[in-house]
Design an enzyme around this catalytic site. Sequence first.
Site, mmCIF file in Angstrom:
data_model
loop_
_atom_site.group_PDB
_atom_site.id
_atom_site.type_symbol
_atom_site.label_atom_id
_atom_site.label_comp_id
_atom_site.label_asym_id
_atom_site.label_seq_id
_atom_site.Cartn_x
_atom_site.Cartn_y
_atom_site.Cartn_z
ATOM 1 N N SER A 198 0.763 -0.982 -0.215
ATOM 2 C CA SER A 198 0.136 0.193 -0.058
ATOM 3 C C SER A 198 0.475 1.298 0.444
ATOM 4 C CB SER A 198 -0.735 0.068 0.960
ATOM 5 O OG SER A 198 -1.712 0.863 1.282
ATOM 6 N N LYS A 244 -1.188 -1.231 -4.464
ATOM 7 C CA LYS A 244 -2.067 -0.686 -3.890
ATOM 8 C C LYS A 244 -1.617 1.208 -4.014
ATOM 9 C CE LYS A 244 -4.816 -0.609 0.299
ATOM 10 N NZ LYS A 244 -5.257 -0.689 0.806
ATOM 11 N N LYS A 297 -3.140 4.990 -2.632
ATOM 12 C CA LYS A 297 -4.117 5.358 -1.813
ATOM 13 C C LYS A 297 -4.293 7.124 -3.003
ATOM 14 C CE LYS A 297 -3.929 3.832 2.151
ATOM 15 N NZ LYS A 297 -5.255 3.241 3.033
ATOM 16 N N ASP A 336 -7.471 3.034 -3.075
ATOM 17 C CA ASP A 336 -8.343 2.754 -1.953
ATOM 18 C C ASP A 336 -8.521 4.286 -1.436
ATOM 19 O OD1 ASP A 336 -8.615 2.605 0.543
ATOM 20 O OD2 ASP A 336 -7.072 1.746 1.369
ATOM 21 N N GLU A 338 -11.127 0.648 -3.284
ATOM 22 C CA GLU A 338 -11.307 -0.208 -1.757
ATOM 23 C C GLU A 338 -12.031 1.524 -1.674
ATOM 24 O OE1 GLU A 338 -7.926 -1.655 -0.306
ATOM 25 O OE2 GLU A 338 -8.809 -1.348 1.312
ATOM 26 N N ASP A 343 -13.559 -2.249 2.924
ATOM 27 C CA ASP A 343 -12.857 -2.286 4.386
ATOM 28 C C ASP A 343 -13.670 -1.613 4.898
ATOM 29 O OD1 ASP A 343 -10.777 -1.702 5.994
ATOM 30 O OD2 ASP A 343 -9.319 -0.669 4.508
ATOM 31 N N LYS A 374 -9.404 -6.823 7.927
ATOM 32 C CA LYS A 374 -8.641 -7.004 8.969
ATOM 33 C C LYS A 374 -9.154 -6.707 10.114
ATOM 34 C CE LYS A 374 -7.460 -2.426 6.846
ATOM 35 N NZ LYS A 374 -7.596 -1.020 6.450
ATOM 36 N N GLY A 420 -4.302 -3.938 6.139
ATOM 37 C CA GLY A 420 -2.928 -3.928 7.263
ATOM 38 C C GLY A 420 -3.287 -2.367 7.513
#
Length: 369
Positions: A135, A161, A163, A188, A213, A238, A262, A290
């Site tokens: 990420s 991934k 952000k 995400d 996400e 998520d 998670k 995570g």
Amino acid sequence: MKIEQIELREVQMPLISFFETSFGRTTLRRVILVRVFGEGLVGYGESTAPEGPFYNHESTATAWHVLQDFVVPRVFAAEISHPREVAPLLRPIRGHNMAKAAVETAIWDLYARLQGKPLHQLLGGQRKTLDCGVSIGIQESPAKLLDKIEKELLAGYQRIKMKIKPGWDVAVVREVRRRFPEILLMCDANSAYSLADLDRLKALDDFDLLMIEQPLAWNDILDHVQLQKVLRTPICLDESILDGEDARKAIDAGACRIVNIKLGRVGGYTEALRVHDVCQDRRIPVWCGGMLETGIGRAHNVALSTLANFRLPGDVSASKRYFRQDLIEPEVEVDPQGRIHVLPDAGIGFRPHLERIEQVTVRTRSLRP
Ligand code: OSB
Ligand code: MG
């Protein structure tokens, strides 16, 4: 299982470089480590609550309060013969899943150590190697992001991934895709958008993303249904999935085609297994997310990821991506093919590095029945 003492310990761990999401920037992790003492052995857990209430309701301080005043007293008041009994015991406490998970996962670790078995085996996990992704936070420039992606691909990571947030999305994703046309790529948003941004979100369909996400609100399911209807790209939830029932409702309504699990967000292993099974029954793949965990939380994520329906690369990556020195030995390492090799040792399989833990501790509280 006789539980004789539970220790809470706040540790502070500076990140090697800042981690920025749509809700803010983290430079220092403030984590609560939990040690559960019983029958001569110790189980380890970690609260993944972030420093402030911007990912979900929880923070390091609320987790400490809820652990000390509500979670630990309930555990002491009960007779526990199997770690499966812990989650039902904590059910009357509404929310605060990350605080609950810190103790629940520590009791699973203790139980596995008392049995002399690896935790992943008790959970029913079969995988011996795990496929890993990374990420990557919002950067100061697109050029910095491209450099970071290149470095992680060279290290072997199988999926990237990135952000996103309004202003750091379509144009940046386009640049990443132009430079890396073939990689497994996803975004995400950490709830940065609403249905008013439909055109912008639809534009992401052009980049052959593995998934998007949590584009919409952290507590939403229904708007995600509307969005998934008009997106080709699978939505992965998520923040919105706090238990197995949420997963069932979201999937059956058509809000997502993938689920991120998670341990902290769902309150520990018992509920994580439930989410896993709900998804598996509906042929929905899951992967392990995570929360910038130290080695203790990271080791738990490795154990969880051995389960069969963890079919996509997770955000379970090497310790050295985040911390100069992690709190476990060996540290979590990823091989040149981007895989973690699961250890066969009892419990979480990694040894807590007690001296290093002591050095980064800022407060400790020892609780007894
Ligand atoms: O949404 O997955 C997230 C980190 C902090 C808070 C939320 C998230 C993340 C990450 C980092 O994406 C994943 C990791 O620990 O590597
Ligand atoms: Mg996320």
